[in-house]
Design a protein around this motif. Structure first.
Motif, PDB file in Angstrom:
ATOM      1  N   MET A 103      -7.970 -17.683  -3.102  1.00  0.00           N
ATOM      2  CA  MET A 103      -8.789 -16.846  -2.266  1.00  0.00           C
ATOM      3  C   MET A 103     -10.240 -17.026  -2.700  1.00  0.00           C
ATOM      4  N   SER A 104     -11.095 -17.206  -1.762  1.00  0.00           N
ATOM      5  CA  SER A 104     -12.510 -17.379  -2.051  1.00  0.00           C
ATOM      6  C   SER A 104     -13.139 -16.042  -2.410  1.00  0.00           C
ATOM      7  N   TYR A 105     -14.173 -16.105  -3.245  1.00  0.00           N
ATOM      8  CA  TYR A 105     -14.849 -14.875  -3.642  1.00  0.00           C
ATOM      9  C   TYR A 105     -15.481 -14.154  -2.463  1.00  0.00           C
ATOM     10  N   ASP A 106     -15.728 -14.847  -1.360  1.00  0.00           N
ATOM     11  CA  ASP A 106     -16.352 -14.193  -0.213  1.00  0.00           C
ATOM     12  C   ASP A 106     -15.359 -13.897   0.912  1.00  0.00           C
ATOM     13  N   THR A 107     -14.067 -14.075   0.658  1.00  0.00           N
ATOM     14  CA  THR A 107     -13.044 -13.729   1.640  1.00  0.00           C
ATOM     15  C   THR A 107     -12.891 -12.220   1.674  1.00  0.00           C
ATOM     16  N   PRO A 108     -13.074 -11.605   2.845  1.00  0.00           N
ATOM     17  CA  PRO A 108     -12.900 -10.155   2.892  1.00  0.00           C
ATOM     18  C   PRO A 108     -11.432  -9.783   2.680  1.00  0.00           C
ATOM     19  N   VAL A 109     -11.223  -8.719   1.951  1.00  0.00           N
ATOM     20  CA  VAL A 109      -9.875  -8.227   1.691  1.00  0.00           C
ATOM     21  C   VAL A 109      -9.784  -6.833   2.294  1.00  0.00           C
ATOM     22  N   SER A 110      -8.810  -6.649   3.146  1.00  0.00           N
ATOM     23  CA  SER A 110      -8.636  -5.328   3.742  1.00  0.00           C
ATOM     24  C   SER A 110      -7.430  -4.646   3.111  1.00  0.00           C
ATOM     25  N   ALA A 111      -7.425  -3.345   3.209  1.00  0.00           N
ATOM     26  CA  ALA A 111      -6.310  -2.567   2.653  1.00  0.00           C
ATOM     27  C   ALA A 111      -5.020  -2.937   3.383  1.00  0.00           C
ATOM     28  N   PRO A 112      -3.904  -2.944   2.679  1.00  0.00           N
ATOM     29  CA  PRO A 112      -2.628  -3.258   3.323  1.00  0.00           C
ATOM     30  C   PRO A 112      -2.274  -2.209   4.386  1.00  0.00           C
ATOM     31  N   ARG A 113      -1.538  -2.630   5.395  1.00  0.00           N
ATOM     32  CA  ARG A 113      -1.105  -1.682   6.438  1.00  0.00           C
ATOM     33  C   ARG A 113      -0.064  -0.703   5.912  1.00  0.00           C
ATOM     34  N   LEU A 114       0.779  -1.176   5.020  1.00  0.00           N
ATOM     35  CA  LEU A 114       1.778  -0.305   4.399  1.00  0.00           C
ATOM     36  C   LEU A 114       1.243   0.167   3.056  1.00  0.00           C
ATOM     37  N   PRO A 115       1.627   1.359   2.628  1.00  0.00           N
ATOM     38  CA  PRO A 115       1.144   1.822   1.326  1.00  0.00           C
ATOM     39  C   PRO A 115       1.669   0.947   0.189  1.00  0.00           C
ATOM     40  N   THR A 116       0.813   0.704  -0.777  1.00  0.00           N
ATOM     41  CA  THR A 116       1.209  -0.066  -1.947  1.00  0.00           C
ATOM     42  C   THR A 116       2.066   0.821  -2.845  1.00  0.00           C
ATOM     43  N   PRO A 117       3.217   0.331  -3.286  1.00  0.00           N
ATOM     44  CA  PRO A 117       4.076   1.153  -4.149  1.00  0.00           C
ATOM     45  C   PRO A 117       3.388   1.473  -5.474  1.00  0.00           C
ATOM     46  N   PRO A 118       3.684   2.623  -6.054  1.00  0.00           N
ATOM     47  CA  PRO A 118       3.119   2.939  -7.374  1.00  0.00           C
ATOM     48  C   PRO A 118       3.517   1.874  -8.396  1.00  0.00           C
ATOM     49  N   GLY A 119       2.570   1.490  -9.223  1.00  0.00           N
ATOM     50  CA  GLY A 119       2.841   0.499 -10.259  1.00  0.00           C
ATOM     51  C   GLY A 119       2.894  -0.930  -9.751  1.00  0.00           C
ATOM     52  N   ALA A 120       2.394  -1.174  -8.535  1.00  0.00           N
ATOM     53  CA  ALA A 120       2.443  -2.526  -7.964  1.00  0.00           C
ATOM     54  C   ALA A 120       1.733  -3.518  -8.886  1.00  0.00           C
ATOM     55  N   CYS A 121       2.291  -4.724  -8.948  1.00  0.00           N
ATOM     56  CA  CYS A 121       1.809  -5.735  -9.890  1.00  0.00           C
ATOM     57  C   CYS A 121       1.438  -7.024  -9.170  1.00  0.00           C
ATOM     58  N   ASP A 122       0.262  -7.547  -9.476  1.00  0.00           N
ATOM     59  CA  ASP A 122      -0.119  -8.886  -9.057  1.00  0.00           C
ATOM     60  C   ASP A 122       0.528  -9.814 -10.080  1.00  0.00           C
ATOM     61  N   THR A 123       1.436 -10.661  -9.647  1.00  0.00           N
ATOM     62  CA  THR A 123       2.244 -11.429 -10.597  1.00  0.00           C
ATOM     63  C   THR A 123       1.684 -12.793 -10.963  1.00  0.00           C
ATOM     64  N   HIS A 124       0.515 -13.149 -10.435  1.00  0.00           N
ATOM     65  CA  HIS A 124      -0.057 -14.456 -10.803  1.00  0.00           C
ATOM     66  C   HIS A 124      -1.497 -14.510 -10.329  1.00  0.00           C
ATOM     67  N   MET A 125      -2.411 -14.498 -11.265  1.00  0.00           N
ATOM     68  CA  MET A 125      -3.823 -14.669 -10.915  1.00  0.00           C
ATOM     69  C   MET A 125      -4.531 -15.405 -12.032  1.00  0.00           C
ATOM     70  N   HIS A 126      -5.630 -16.069 -11.672  1.00  0.00           N
ATOM     71  CA  HIS A 126      -6.454 -16.801 -12.638  1.00  0.00           C
ATOM     72  C   HIS A 126      -7.848 -16.204 -12.635  1.00  0.00           C
ATOM     73  N   VAL A 127      -8.547 -16.358 -13.737  1.00  0.00           N
ATOM     74  CA  VAL A 127      -9.948 -15.960 -13.818  1.00  0.00           C
ATOM     75  C   VAL A 127     -10.767 -17.194 -14.170  1.00  0.00           C
ATOM     76  N   TYR A 128     -11.759 -17.468 -13.364  1.00  0.00           N
ATOM     77  CA  TYR A 128     -12.742 -18.525 -13.626  1.00  0.00           C
ATOM     78  C   TYR A 128     -14.099 -17.855 -13.698  1.00  0.00           C
ATOM     79  N   GLU A 129     -14.693 -17.868 -14.859  1.00  0.00           N
ATOM     80  CA  GLU A 129     -16.003 -17.242 -15.041  1.00  0.00           C
ATOM     81  C   GLU A 129     -17.053 -18.311 -15.343  1.00  0.00           C
TER      82      GLU A 129
END
Length: 100
Positions: free
Chosen positions: A1-27
């Motif tokens: 995902m590009s840093y300038d890609t808009p992200v909108s809230a999900p249509r369904l509620p996010t479950p409590p404790g939801a986890c992003d299971t794979h992300m990278h950080v490039y600084e």
């Protein structure tokens, strides 16, 4: 995902404790390996926090990007800044980088 890609809230509620299971950080400021495929723009922790907030995620698995080789300093710094609900997958120096 590009840093300038808009992200909108999900249509369904996010479950409590939801986890992003794979992300990278490039600084900016961290040296990528010469043979790494360079991301076209940084994937900063600040950008990820906005995505995390918008999606309602409370836990994260940070995966060390191969672009940094065995230098896990960017990933470990991101983990420290994210705090408690973070798991990090990192590269061991003796692991995978051999010339063919």
């Amino acid at each position: 995902m590009s840093y300038d890609t808009p992200v909108s809230a999900p249509r369904l509620p996010t479950p409590p404790g939801a986890c992003d299971t794979h992300m990278h950080v490039y600084e900016p400021g961290y040296q990528l390996r010469a043979e790494a495929s360079h991301p076209s723009q940084p994937g900063t922790l600040a950008h990820y926090r906005e995505v995390q907030k918008q999606l309602g995620l409370t836990r994260t698995v940070i995966v060390a990007p191969s672009g940094y080789g065995a230098d896990n300093s960017c990933t470990l710094e991101a983990m420290a800044k994210l705090g408690g609900a973070t798991i990090t997958v990192r590269v061991r120096p003796s692991c995978c980088f051999t010339k063919r």
